[in-house]
Design a protein around this motif. Structure first.
Motif, PDB file in Angstrom:
ATOM      1  N   GLY A   1      -3.090 -17.429  -1.276  1.00 33.93           N
ATOM      2  CA  GLY A   1      -2.956 -16.114  -0.664  1.00 33.93           C
ATOM      3  C   GLY A   1      -3.366 -14.979  -1.583  1.00 33.93           C
ATOM      4  O   GLY A   1      -3.351 -15.091  -2.812  1.00 33.93           O
ATOM      5  N   LEU A   2      -3.729 -13.852  -0.958  1.00 34.37           N
ATOM      6  CA  LEU A   2      -4.215 -12.670  -1.653  1.00 34.37           C
ATOM      7  C   LEU A   2      -3.194 -11.546  -1.496  1.00 34.37           C
ATOM      8  O   LEU A   2      -2.746 -11.260  -0.381  1.00 34.37           O
ATOM      9  CB  LEU A   2      -5.552 -12.234  -1.064  1.00 34.37           C
ATOM     10  CG  LEU A   2      -6.291 -11.085  -1.757  1.00 34.37           C
ATOM     11  CD1 LEU A   2      -6.841 -11.535  -3.101  1.00 34.37           C
ATOM     12  CD2 LEU A   2      -7.420 -10.570  -0.856  1.00 34.37           C
ATOM     13  N   LEU A   3      -2.834 -10.916  -2.605  1.00 35.09           N
ATOM     14  CA  LEU A   3      -1.961  -9.749  -2.590  1.00 35.09           C
ATOM     15  C   LEU A   3      -2.781  -8.524  -2.977  1.00 35.09           C
ATOM     16  O   LEU A   3      -3.469  -8.536  -4.000  1.00 35.09           O
ATOM     17  CB  LEU A   3      -0.805  -9.940  -3.581  1.00 35.09           C
ATOM     18  CG  LEU A   3       0.075  -8.708  -3.871  1.00 35.09           C
ATOM     19  CD1 LEU A   3       0.756  -8.205  -2.608  1.00 35.09           C
ATOM     20  CD2 LEU A   3       1.090  -9.039  -4.957  1.00 35.09           C
ATOM     21  N   ILE A   4      -2.709  -7.475  -2.169  1.00 34.42           N
ATOM     22  CA  ILE A   4      -3.420  -6.226  -2.469  1.00 34.42           C
ATOM     23  C   ILE A   4      -2.387  -5.129  -2.683  1.00 34.42           C
ATOM     24  O   ILE A   4      -1.543  -4.878  -1.814  1.00 34.42           O
ATOM     25  CB  ILE A   4      -4.399  -5.842  -1.346  1.00 34.42           C
ATOM     26  CG1 ILE A   4      -5.414  -6.979  -1.108  1.00 34.42           C
ATOM     27  CG2 ILE A   4      -5.123  -4.541  -1.697  1.00 34.42           C
ATOM     28  CD1 ILE A   4      -6.408  -6.706   0.008  1.00 34.42           C
ATOM     29  N   VAL A   5      -2.467  -4.485  -3.847  1.00 32.94           N
ATOM     30  CA  VAL A   5      -1.499  -3.468  -4.256  1.00 32.94           C
ATOM     31  C   VAL A   5      -2.228  -2.155  -4.489  1.00 32.94           C
ATOM     32  O   VAL A   5      -3.274  -2.127  -5.149  1.00 32.94           O
ATOM     33  CB  VAL A   5      -0.775  -3.891  -5.560  1.00 32.94           C
ATOM     34  CG1 VAL A   5       0.241  -2.829  -5.972  1.00 32.94           C
ATOM     35  CG2 VAL A   5      -0.099  -5.250  -5.394  1.00 32.94           C
ATOM     36  N   GLU A   6      -1.672  -1.065  -3.968  1.00 32.18           N
ATOM     37  CA  GLU A   6      -2.139   0.263  -4.331  1.00 32.18           C
ATOM     38  C   GLU A   6      -1.251   0.785  -5.451  1.00 32.18           C
ATOM     39  O   GLU A   6      -0.022   0.825  -5.310  1.00 32.18           O
ATOM     40  CB  GLU A   6      -2.095   1.218  -3.143  1.00 32.18           C
ATOM     41  CG  GLU A   6      -2.618   2.609  -3.487  1.00 32.18           C
ATOM     42  CD  GLU A   6      -2.690   3.543  -2.293  1.00 32.18           C
ATOM     43  OE1 GLU A   6      -3.010   4.734  -2.506  1.00 32.18           O
ATOM     44  OE2 GLU A   6      -2.424   3.098  -1.155  1.00 32.18           O
ATOM     45  N   THR A   7      -1.845   1.182  -6.550  1.00 33.27           N
ATOM     46  CA  THR A   7      -1.081   1.635  -7.708  1.00 33.27           C
ATOM     47  C   THR A   7      -1.074   3.162  -7.785  1.00 33.27           C
ATOM     48  O   THR A   7      -1.854   3.843  -7.116  1.00 33.27           O
ATOM     49  CB  THR A   7      -1.676   1.084  -9.006  1.00 33.27           C
ATOM     50  OG1 THR A   7      -2.963   1.675  -9.226  1.00 33.27           O
ATOM     51  CG2 THR A   7      -1.820  -0.430  -8.954  1.00 33.27           C
TER      52      THR A   7
ATOM     53  N   ILE B   1       0.847  -1.188   0.000  1.00 32.93           N
ATOM     54  CA  ILE B   1       0.000   0.000   0.000  1.00 32.93           C
ATOM     55  C   ILE B   1       0.890   1.248   0.000  1.00 32.93           C
ATOM     56  O   ILE B   1       2.084   1.179   0.280  1.00 32.93           O
ATOM     57  CB  ILE B   1      -0.937  -0.028   1.230  1.00 32.93           C
ATOM     58  CG1 ILE B   1      -1.711  -1.360   1.284  1.00 32.93           C
ATOM     59  CG2 ILE B   1      -1.916   1.148   1.211  1.00 32.93           C
ATOM     60  CD1 ILE B   1      -2.555  -1.647   0.051  1.00 32.93           C
ATOM     61  N   ASP B   2       0.310   2.404  -0.329  1.00 32.35           N
ATOM     62  CA  ASP B   2       1.026   3.687  -0.321  1.00 32.35           C
ATOM     63  C   ASP B   2       2.206   3.686  -1.289  1.00 32.35           C
ATOM     64  O   ASP B   2       3.274   4.234  -0.995  1.00 32.35           O
ATOM     65  CB  ASP B   2       1.517   4.035   1.096  1.00 32.35           C
ATOM     66  CG  ASP B   2       0.388   4.165   2.095  1.00 32.35           C
ATOM     67  OD1 ASP B   2      -0.710   4.595   1.688  1.00 32.35           O
ATOM     68  OD2 ASP B   2       0.588   3.830   3.281  1.00 32.35           O
ATOM     69  N   GLY B   3       2.032   3.046  -2.439  1.00 33.39           N
ATOM     70  CA  GLY B   3       3.082   3.050  -3.444  1.00 33.39           C
ATOM     71  C   GLY B   3       4.185   2.048  -3.227  1.00 33.39           C
ATOM     72  O   GLY B   3       5.210   2.081  -3.926  1.00 33.39           O
ATOM     73  N   ASN B   4       4.016   1.112  -2.297  1.00 32.69           N
ATOM     74  CA  ASN B   4       5.099   0.196  -1.951  1.00 32.69           C
ATOM     75  C   ASN B   4       5.387  -0.862  -3.008  1.00 32.69           C
ATOM     76  O   ASN B   4       6.349  -1.629  -2.866  1.00 32.69           O
ATOM     77  CB  ASN B   4       4.825  -0.470  -0.600  1.00 32.69           C
ATOM     78  CG  ASN B   4       5.104   0.475   0.548  1.00 32.69           C
ATOM     79  OD1 ASN B   4       5.903   1.401   0.421  1.00 32.69           O
ATOM     80  ND2 ASN B   4       4.440   0.265   1.666  1.00 32.69           N
ATOM     81  N   ILE B   5       4.620  -0.912  -4.095  1.00 28.57           N
ATOM     82  CA  ILE B   5       5.015  -1.714  -5.241  1.00 28.57           C
ATOM     83  C   ILE B   5       6.345  -1.188  -5.787  1.00 28.57           C
ATOM     84  O   ILE B   5       7.048  -1.882  -6.524  1.00 28.57           O
ATOM     85  CB  ILE B   5       3.919  -1.692  -6.334  1.00 28.57           C
ATOM     86  CG1 ILE B   5       4.252  -2.647  -7.478  1.00 28.57           C
ATOM     87  CG2 ILE B   5       3.683  -0.295  -6.834  1.00 28.57           C
ATOM     88  CD1 ILE B   5       4.335  -4.097  -7.110  1.00 28.57           C
TER      89      ILE B   5
ATOM     90  N   PHE C   1      -6.681   0.490  -6.275  1.00 27.72           N
ATOM     91  CA  PHE C   1      -6.222  -0.764  -5.689  1.00 27.72           C
ATOM     92  C   PHE C   1      -6.491  -1.929  -6.641  1.00 27.72           C
ATOM     93  O   PHE C   1      -7.471  -1.910  -7.393  1.00 27.72           O
ATOM     94  CB  PHE C   1      -6.940  -1.037  -4.365  1.00 27.72           C
ATOM     95  CG  PHE C   1      -6.793   0.058  -3.349  1.00 27.72           C
ATOM     96  CD1 PHE C   1      -5.699   0.091  -2.496  1.00 27.72           C
ATOM     97  CD2 PHE C   1      -7.738   1.071  -3.244  1.00 27.72           C
ATOM     98  CE1 PHE C   1      -5.553   1.101  -1.558  1.00 27.72           C
ATOM     99  CE2 PHE C   1      -7.613   2.088  -2.316  1.00 27.72           C
ATOM    100  CZ  PHE C   1      -6.518   2.100  -1.469  1.00 27.72           C
ATOM    101  N   VAL C   2      -5.638  -2.926  -6.552  1.00 30.46           N
ATOM    102  CA  VAL C   2      -5.810  -4.166  -7.309  1.00 30.46           C
ATOM    103  C   VAL C   2      -5.495  -5.329  -6.373  1.00 30.46           C
ATOM    104  O   VAL C   2      -4.505  -5.285  -5.632  1.00 30.46           O
ATOM    105  CB  VAL C   2      -4.861  -4.232  -8.523  1.00 30.46           C
ATOM    106  CG1 VAL C   2      -5.038  -5.546  -9.278  1.00 30.46           C
ATOM    107  CG2 VAL C   2      -5.088  -3.048  -9.454  1.00 30.46           C
ATOM    108  N   SER C   3      -6.337  -6.348  -6.390  1.00 29.08           N
ATOM    109  CA  SER C   3      -6.022  -7.579  -5.658  1.00 29.08           C
ATOM    110  C   SER C   3      -5.670  -8.672  -6.661  1.00 29.08           C
ATOM    111  O   SER C   3      -6.201  -8.719  -7.782  1.00 29.08           O
ATOM    112  CB  SER C   3      -7.193  -8.009  -4.772  1.00 29.08           C
ATOM    113  OG  SER C   3      -8.347  -8.295  -5.538  1.00 29.08           O
TER     114      SER C   3
END
Length: 263
Positions: free
Chosen positions: A185-191, A160-164, A247-249
Motif C-alpha cells: 500500500g501507498l501512503l500520501i502525506v501533506e506536510t 492531507i491538509d495537515g492530518n499527519i 507532499f510525500v508518498s
C-alpha cells in the motif's frame, strides 16, 4: 472477489456503510450517527460550534490556536471547494481502494467517487461526514484509531491538509496506518511547508473569541516526517510540491531477509 468488493462487504457486515457505499457513495444513516467510544469522546473538539459553523458556511475564518496565542489559519474555503490542481496530483497517484483519513467536508472522496474509484472517507466530525455524503462521497464518522472496514487491505491512505497531526503523535499515527494498509500500500502525506516538528495542544478558534476545547495536534515538515516514517517502518517513494503545498508518498519498508545458517 476484488479488494474493493471485500472492503465494501466488510463495511456492510459491520452495519456501518450501506451496501454499495464504497462503489456508489451512499451511506447508511448509522454511518453519521454519534458513537460513544473513548475515541469519539476524545474527538469532541472537532464538534465545537466554530468548526461546525465554518463547514456549514463553507468559509472561515477558522484557526488552530495554541495556548501561547499563536494561530494557524485553516483553509476552510479550499476544503469545501472541489479538488484543485494540487489535490489532483495526489489523486493521480492513488492505487487500489483509497482511505481518506480526516476527510473533512470530503472534496477528495467526492472527486474519487465521481470517477468510480473505490474509496472511503473517515472523520470524527459528524458535520464533515454529512457534508461529504451530500457531495457524493462515502464516509464514516469514526476515528482512525477505532476499528475500520478493510483493515490490512487498503491500497492507498491519505493524510492531507495537515492530518499527519491527528492525535498529536506522528509515530503512533503512522504505526496505526500501517495496520490498515495492504502490504504494498501507498501512503500520501501533506506536510507543513516549514521545517517544523512540534506536538502541541490547540483549540479550534474562529478568531472572534469563540473556541472549542483543547486537544493534541502535531505539525510536521518534510524532514521530520521522514524521520518519523523511518522509525515507524515506512520508506519514502516520492516528494513533490504543487501550488506551494508539499507532499510525500511512502511505502512500508520491506523486512530484511533472514540470514542463512550454513550447516
Amino acid at each position: 472477489m476484488s479488494t474493493a468488493e471485500t472492503v465494501r462487504d466488510e463495511a456492510v457486515r459491520e452495519g456501518s456503510v450501506h451496501d454499495g457505499a464504497v462503489r456508489e457513495g451512499s451511506v447508511h444513516d448509522g454511518a453519521v450517527r454519534e458513537r460513544t467510544t473513548s475515541g469519539r469522546r476524545a474527538a469532541a473538539p472537532w464538534h465545537a460550534d466554530p468548526y461546525v459553523r465554518a463547514l456549514h458556511a463553507g468559509r472561515g475564518p477558522l484557526f488552530l490556536r495554541r495556548a501561547d496565542g499563536w494561530m494557524l489559519p485553516l483553509d476552510v474555503e479550499r476544503w469545501c471547494a472541489d479538488a484543485d490542481a494540487a489535490d489532483r496530483t495526489v489523486l493521480r497517484r492513488c492505487q487500489g481502494p483509497i482511505l481518506d483519513i480526516g476527510c473533512g467536508p470530503g472534496r477528495l472522496v467526492a472527486a474519487l467517487a465521481l470517477h468510480g474509484r473505490p474509496c472511503l472517507g473517515i472523520d470524527v466530525s459528524q458535520a464533515a461526514v454529512a457534508r461529504t455524503v451530500r457531495a457524493g462521497g462515502p464516509a464514516l464518522c469514526r476515528s482512525v484509531f477505532e476499528p475500520l472496514p478493510g483493515e490490512g487491505r487498503w491500497g492507498t491512505a491519505l493524510l492531507i491538509d495537515g492530518n499527519i497531526g491527528i492525535g498529536g503523535d506522528p509515530h503512533a499515527l503512522l504505526a496505526r496506518v500501517a495496520q490498515l494498509m495492504a502490504p504494498d500500500g501507498l501512503l500520501i502525506v501533506e506536510t507543513a511547508a516549514a521545517d517544523v516538528d512540534e506536538r502541541v495542544r490547540v483549540r479550534v478558534d474562529d478568531g472572534r473569541g469563540d473556541a472549542g476545547t483543547a486537544f493534541p495536534w502535531a505539525r510536521v515538515g518534510v524532514r521530520a516526517l521522514l524521520h518519523h516514517a523511518h522509525a515507524a517502518g515506512w520508506s519514502p517513494v516520492e516528494q513533490w510540491t504543487a501550488r506551494d503545498r508539499d507532499f510525500v508518498s511512502l511505502r512500508r519498508t520491506p523486512p530484511l531477509p533472514r540470514p542463512t545458517t550454513e550447516r
